[in-house]
Write a protein that holds these residues in place. Structure first.
Motif, PDB file in Angstrom:
ATOM      1  N   GLU A 140       3.703  11.163   4.094  1.00  0.00           N
ATOM      2  CA  GLU A 140       2.269  11.379   3.969  1.00  0.00           C
ATOM      3  C   GLU A 140       1.526  10.043   3.768  1.00  0.00           C
ATOM      4  O   GLU A 140       0.455   9.818   4.339  1.00  0.00           O
ATOM      5  CB  GLU A 140       2.025  12.321   2.781  1.00  0.00           C
ATOM      6  CG  GLU A 140       0.589  12.607   2.442  1.00  0.00           C
ATOM      7  CD  GLU A 140      -0.085  13.555   3.429  1.00  0.00           C
ATOM      8  OE1 GLU A 140       0.606  14.033   4.349  1.00  0.00           O
ATOM      9  OE2 GLU A 140      -1.303  13.782   3.277  1.00  0.00           O
ATOM     10  N   TYR A 179       3.831   1.536  -1.366  1.00  0.00           N
ATOM     11  CA  TYR A 179       4.354   1.669  -2.741  1.00  0.00           C
ATOM     12  C   TYR A 179       3.265   2.195  -3.675  1.00  0.00           C
ATOM     13  O   TYR A 179       3.504   3.097  -4.496  1.00  0.00           O
ATOM     14  CB  TYR A 179       4.880   0.310  -3.200  1.00  0.00           C
ATOM     15  CG  TYR A 179       5.167   0.203  -4.687  1.00  0.00           C
ATOM     16  CD1 TYR A 179       5.991   1.120  -5.337  1.00  0.00           C
ATOM     17  CD2 TYR A 179       4.630  -0.839  -5.431  1.00  0.00           C
ATOM     18  CE1 TYR A 179       6.255   1.008  -6.694  1.00  0.00           C
ATOM     19  CE2 TYR A 179       4.885  -0.964  -6.788  1.00  0.00           C
ATOM     20  CZ  TYR A 179       5.693  -0.035  -7.421  1.00  0.00           C
ATOM     21  OH  TYR A 179       5.945  -0.152  -8.760  1.00  0.00           O
ATOM     22  N   TYR A 180       2.064   1.655  -3.517  1.00  0.00           N
ATOM     23  CA  TYR A 180       0.944   2.080  -4.370  1.00  0.00           C
ATOM     24  C   TYR A 180       0.712   3.586  -4.235  1.00  0.00           C
ATOM     25  O   TYR A 180       0.587   4.315  -5.219  1.00  0.00           O
ATOM     26  CB  TYR A 180      -0.302   1.300  -3.955  1.00  0.00           C
ATOM     27  CG  TYR A 180      -1.521   1.507  -4.830  1.00  0.00           C
ATOM     28  CD1 TYR A 180      -1.544   1.029  -6.138  1.00  0.00           C
ATOM     29  CD2 TYR A 180      -2.656   2.132  -4.342  1.00  0.00           C
ATOM     30  CE1 TYR A 180      -2.660   1.195  -6.941  1.00  0.00           C
ATOM     31  CE2 TYR A 180      -3.784   2.299  -5.134  1.00  0.00           C
ATOM     32  CZ  TYR A 180      -3.776   1.831  -6.430  1.00  0.00           C
ATOM     33  OH  TYR A 180      -4.892   1.997  -7.215  1.00  0.00           O
ATOM     34  N   MET A 181       0.698   4.060  -2.988  1.00  0.00           N
ATOM     35  CA  MET A 181       0.457   5.488  -2.765  1.00  0.00           C
ATOM     36  C   MET A 181       1.611   6.336  -3.286  1.00  0.00           C
ATOM     37  O   MET A 181       1.392   7.398  -3.881  1.00  0.00           O
ATOM     38  CB  MET A 181       0.281   5.752  -1.278  1.00  0.00           C
ATOM     39  CG  MET A 181      -0.984   5.143  -0.730  1.00  0.00           C
ATOM     40  SD  MET A 181      -1.083   5.551   1.014  1.00  0.00           S
ATOM     41  CE  MET A 181      -2.798   5.633   1.210  1.00  0.00           C
ATOM     42  N   ARG A 182       2.824   5.867  -3.032  1.00  0.00           N
ATOM     43  CA  ARG A 182       3.988   6.635  -3.490  1.00  0.00           C
ATOM     44  C   ARG A 182       4.028   6.686  -5.011  1.00  0.00           C
ATOM     45  O   ARG A 182       4.424   7.694  -5.600  1.00  0.00           O
ATOM     46  CB  ARG A 182       5.270   6.038  -2.915  1.00  0.00           C
ATOM     47  CG  ARG A 182       5.351   6.153  -1.402  1.00  0.00           C
ATOM     48  CD  ARG A 182       6.589   5.506  -0.864  1.00  0.00           C
ATOM     49  NE  ARG A 182       7.782   6.287  -1.190  1.00  0.00           N
ATOM     50  CZ  ARG A 182       9.019   5.839  -1.004  1.00  0.00           C
ATOM     51  NH1 ARG A 182       9.228   4.632  -0.506  1.00  0.00           N
ATOM     52  NH2 ARG A 182      10.040   6.605  -1.315  1.00  0.00           N
ATOM     53  N   SER A 183       3.602   5.593  -5.651  1.00  0.00           N
ATOM     54  CA  SER A 183       3.597   5.591  -7.119  1.00  0.00           C
ATOM     55  C   SER A 183       2.584   6.599  -7.657  1.00  0.00           C
ATOM     56  O   SER A 183       2.602   6.934  -8.832  1.00  0.00           O
ATOM     57  CB  SER A 183       3.284   4.189  -7.654  1.00  0.00           C
ATOM     58  OG  SER A 183       1.893   3.944  -7.613  1.00  0.00           O
ATOM     59  N   ARG A 184       1.676   7.059  -6.769  1.00  0.00           N
ATOM     60  CA  ARG A 184       0.723   8.103  -7.161  1.00  0.00           C
ATOM     61  C   ARG A 184       1.219   9.486  -6.753  1.00  0.00           C
ATOM     62  O   ARG A 184       0.452  10.456  -6.706  1.00  0.00           O
ATOM     63  CB  ARG A 184      -0.643   7.846  -6.512  1.00  0.00           C
ATOM     64  CG  ARG A 184      -1.298   6.537  -6.931  1.00  0.00           C
ATOM     65  CD  ARG A 184      -1.402   6.422  -8.452  1.00  0.00           C
ATOM     66  NE  ARG A 184      -2.124   5.234  -8.872  1.00  0.00           N
ATOM     67  CZ  ARG A 184      -1.598   4.260  -9.600  1.00  0.00           C
ATOM     68  NH1 ARG A 184      -0.323   4.315  -9.965  1.00  0.00           N
ATOM     69  NH2 ARG A 184      -2.328   3.233  -9.969  1.00  0.00           N
ATOM     70  N   GLY A 185       2.481   9.551  -6.364  1.00  0.00           N
ATOM     71  CA  GLY A 185       3.071  10.854  -6.078  1.00  0.00           C
ATOM     72  C   GLY A 185       2.996  11.273  -4.621  1.00  0.00           C
ATOM     73  O   GLY A 185       3.465  12.349  -4.259  1.00  0.00           O
ATOM     74  N   ILE A 186       2.399  10.435  -3.771  1.00  0.00           N
ATOM     75  CA  ILE A 186       2.241  10.821  -2.368  1.00  0.00           C
ATOM     76  C   ILE A 186       3.552  10.520  -1.631  1.00  0.00           C
ATOM     77  O   ILE A 186       3.996   9.369  -1.617  1.00  0.00           O
ATOM     78  CB  ILE A 186       1.058  10.063  -1.734  1.00  0.00           C
ATOM     79  CG1 ILE A 186      -0.227  10.379  -2.515  1.00  0.00           C
ATOM     80  CG2 ILE A 186       0.912  10.415  -0.261  1.00  0.00           C
ATOM     81  CD1 ILE A 186      -1.446   9.591  -2.075  1.00  0.00           C
ATOM     82  N   PRO A 187       4.184  11.535  -1.035  1.00  0.00           N
ATOM     83  CA  PRO A 187       5.470  11.292  -0.354  1.00  0.00           C
ATOM     84  C   PRO A 187       5.336  10.246   0.761  1.00  0.00           C
ATOM     85  O   PRO A 187       4.268  10.093   1.352  1.00  0.00           O
ATOM     86  CB  PRO A 187       5.813  12.667   0.241  1.00  0.00           C
ATOM     87  CG  PRO A 187       5.042  13.654  -0.575  1.00  0.00           C
ATOM     88  CD  PRO A 187       3.791  12.946  -0.990  1.00  0.00           C
ATOM     89  N   ALA A 188       6.430   9.549   1.042  1.00  0.00           N
ATOM     90  CA  ALA A 188       6.408   8.429   1.983  1.00  0.00           C
ATOM     91  C   ALA A 188       5.825   8.822   3.340  1.00  0.00           C
ATOM     92  O   ALA A 188       5.026   8.082   3.921  1.00  0.00           O
ATOM     93  CB  ALA A 188       7.815   7.864   2.144  1.00  0.00           C
ATOM     94  N   ALA A 247       0.841  -1.211   0.000  1.00  0.00           N
ATOM     95  CA  ALA A 247       0.000   0.000   0.000  1.00  0.00           C
ATOM     96  C   ALA A 247       0.872   1.256   0.000  1.00  0.00           C
ATOM     97  O   ALA A 247       0.531   2.253  -0.643  1.00  0.00           O
ATOM     98  CB  ALA A 247      -0.934  -0.004   1.204  1.00  0.00           C
TER      99      ALA A 247
END
Lengths: 415, 260
Positions: free
Chosen positions: A380, A369-378, A367
């Protein structure tokens, strides 16, 4: 110091008996299952006794408590503060201080305090009975449906005496009535101190209570709470606890499903930082037939904090047709944090459905990785995942302003 | 826009991508096909920045070195990966997630953030594109979504993020024919002169709907054949056997090389 306990209450024998109990049985130790992870040395440094009058001015409650529409009783250092309290409410609701109620209706209140030896679970409960002078009494008439929540606020301002006040809360729901009670426990100051609050609740047949407990005392405090519930037939009890503050925060429930087809739904969140120890001791007793109970607890443990979930389901002989479930999910955010989760099931009846489950996990890497791949910093993404985990308990609370307060306390955004 | 030079990827000592080379120009769609285990998903994750791979080689997007970046920086640079298995995130509201994602990328680019009301308009348009109902926005990210709903949610995210390069990893897997039509329709609507897409798939089926400019065949971690969309038709009829046989010697050599 205010008057001695003998002067403020006629039920001297009950108090004396409670002190005798302590004399005879002593304080709990690590060998007691329900007290295994409690910081016993530190607890022994607290001074439990009659209320200690506030030496400073009453703190501004402001943002320390949720803003609720409705009547409230504010207890400061074990004594009801009438100026901060609004004792009038809708028809069917009766609010009073415990001190007044025990003076005016000693027989009616006796059932909550004159406990036989076997009903006292530990020395701290006995101390509460022995020294507790004041507190809040909430009575709801049979058939009354209260639209506004009742707020009971406990404020602790300890001084150099390391005082821990012993406060009582009594909630009685008449047959077929319905109410919501929010108990907020807070404190002020960096002095070491504590609170020992005992809530006794009776829910008559067909009545329904949502009881929210917000424990957010300062990290310099210790907090002990005991919630003792007796339910009549077809009654409903919803408990939502948020065990957030204190160096040692203890939330103990004993719920007796004493009338058939009663339903108890307990959920809670404990969220620890620093070296907090957050302890949930849950005992649901099925003593009547065809009752249902649910326990849903979540823990988030960061830094070097410790979480405890000790959840019991007792199905007594004759409580056939019981349907009980328990779940405890935990999120560990640091390798120094720990959680101790233990189900205790004792089933002495027939045709019983009992389920329990516990999980301890870390943040879901996929999850993240999924969020970070959407541009959300680690940072956050981590915050979103933690909040998402905790929100599933927060969402169980029906009052929006309480949810908002919890979210702010947890540093969440309102969504 | 995208240059991939001698890209290798290994996981736990197992070589998955072998000296992969690829050029993607502006406004191109290419299909990446290959048998199971050929490295298609690894290629997608290598671009998106998943942890756990040992990677060498060079990958640049508009001149920027992607391999040096964290996944969130790659997203800000314009990379979007459509997941084969979108992750369920219970408790995190889909709309909040989408807005946080969009604003994170905008912040990283020095652009102004999109307010709640404007975002609602942006998301409504994207929702229409993939025929999603509004309640989708208020559910937890992918939690309890059907397979088709998850894939539509991926295309919805792509529509909102407006990436420079989209890598869609088996976006067609697990879709019934209606969902496939919706997903493909969404992808086609998002074609743009400023955008290129890599469509990874097992089957020709998706490429009936999304007509690629080029088709590349990946076997044993390298591209063994490139052509136009008729190559996909050929594969559908004949399978991958031709290419796998062709490659026997070469792949043995490269495995030996990786171990030494």
């Amino acid at each position: 110091m205010t008057a001695s306990p003998t002067a403020i209450d006629p039920a001297v024998t009950g108090r004396a008996a409670a002190l005798d109990w302590v004399e005879l049985s002593g304080y709990p130790t690590r060998r007691n299952e329900a007290w295994r992870y409690a910081p016993h040395k530190k607890l022994a440094e607290l001074s439990f006794g009659p209320p200690v009058a506030l030496t400073t001015s009453v703190p501004d409650l402001g943002d320390l408590i949720p803003a609720l529409d409705g009547p409230r009783i504010v207890v400061v250092n074990g004594v009801v503060n009438t100026e901060l309290s609004t004792m009038t409410g809708p028809t069917g609701l009766h609010l009073s201080s415990l001190l007044d109620a025990r003076r005016e209706q000693p027989d009616r209140l006796a059932v909550h305090f004159d406990r036989v030896k076997s009903q006292i679970s530990d020395a701290y409960m006995a101390l509460n009975i022995a020294f507790g002078g004041d507190g809040a009494v909430v009575r709801v008439d049979a058939g009354a449906t209260l639209e506004v929540p009742i707020h009971i606020v406990d404020v602790e301002v300890p001084d150099e005496t390391r005082n821990a006040s012993c406060t009582g809360v009594v909630i009685e729901l008449g047959a077929g009535s319905s109410a919501t009670v929010v108990e907020t426990r807070i404190g002020v100051g960096a002095d070491f101190g504590g609170s020992n609050i005992r809530t006794t609740i009776t829910i008559a047949d067909d009545a329904s209570l949502e009881h929210v407990l917000l424990q957010n005392v300062p990290a310099s405090h210790m907090h002990l709470s005991n919630i003792d519930v007796t339910q009549g037939a077809n009654s409903k009890f919803l408990a939502r606890s948020f065990n957030l503050g204190a160096s040692y925060g203890r939330v103990a429930y004993r719920v007796d499903l004493a009338g058939s087809r009663a339903h108890a739904d307990l959920s809670g969140l404990f969220f620890g930082f620093g070296d907090q120890v957050l302890d949930q001791q849950i005992n649901v007793v099925h003593s009547a037939k065809n009752c249902t109970s649910r326990q849903t607890y979540r823990g988030v443990l960061d830094d070097a904090s410790t979480g405890i979930f000790n959840g019991g389901i007792d199905v007594l002989p004759g409580a056939d047709g019981t349907d009980a479930e328990q779940s405890n999910k935990n999120l560990i955010l640091s390798d120094r944090a720990e959680v101790n989760t233990q189900p205790r099931l004792e089933i002495l009846a027939d045709e019983v459905a009992c389920k329990h489950g516990a999980t301890v996990g870390q943040l879901d890497e996929s999850a993240m990785y999924y969020m970070r791949s959407r541009g959300i910093p680690a940072v956050e993404a981590r915050r979103l995942l933690i909040n998402g985990f905790a929100d599933q308990v927060v969402d169980e609370v029906s009052i929006e302003s309480v949810r908002t307060w919890i979210n702010q306390r947890l540093g969440h955004d309102d969504v | 826009m995208l240059h991939v030079n001698n890209l290798t990827a290994a996981i736990g000592g197992k070589q998955i991508l072998n000296d992969l080379n690829l050029e993607v120009g502006d406004n191109e769609i290419f299909g990446l096909l290959g048998p199971n285990g050929s490295g298609k998903s690894t290629f997608a994750h290598a671009l998106a920045g998943r942890d756990g791979y040992d990677i060498t080689g060079e990958v640049t997007l508009d001149g920027a070195d992607l391999l040096d970046m964290e996944p969130e920086a790659r997203a800000a640079a314009g990379v979007f990966m459509g997941f084969q298995y979108p992750v369920e995130i219970p408790g995190v509201n889909n709309m909040y997630f989408l807005r946080t994602a969009l604003n994170s990328v905008r912040r990283a680019r020095g652009e102004t953030e999109v307010g709640a009301r404007d975002f609602l308009n942006v998301s409504k348009k994207a929702m229409d594109l993939v025929e999603m109902k509004e309640d989708f926005l208020y559910r937890s990210v992918n939690a309890g979504f059907s397979g088709g709903e998850k894939k539509r949610n991926e295309i919805l995210q792509m529509a909102i993020m407006e990436p420079r390069l989209a890598v869609l990893d088996e976006t067609d897997s697990g879709l019934d024919i209606d969902a496939l039509r919706i997903v493909a329709g969404g992808v086609n609507a998002l074609r743009s002169p400023e955008r290129s897409m890599v469509v990874i798939t097992h089957y020709q089926r998706l490429l009936d709907y999304i007509k690629p400019d080029f088709v590349h065949v990946l076997v044993d971690g390298r591209i063994v054949k490139s052509g136009d969309h008729t190559l996909a038709l050929h594969l559908e009829a004949n399978g991958y056997a031709d290419f796998e046989n062709d490659l026997g010697d070469a792949s043995e050599q490269s495995f030996a090389g990786a171990q030494s």
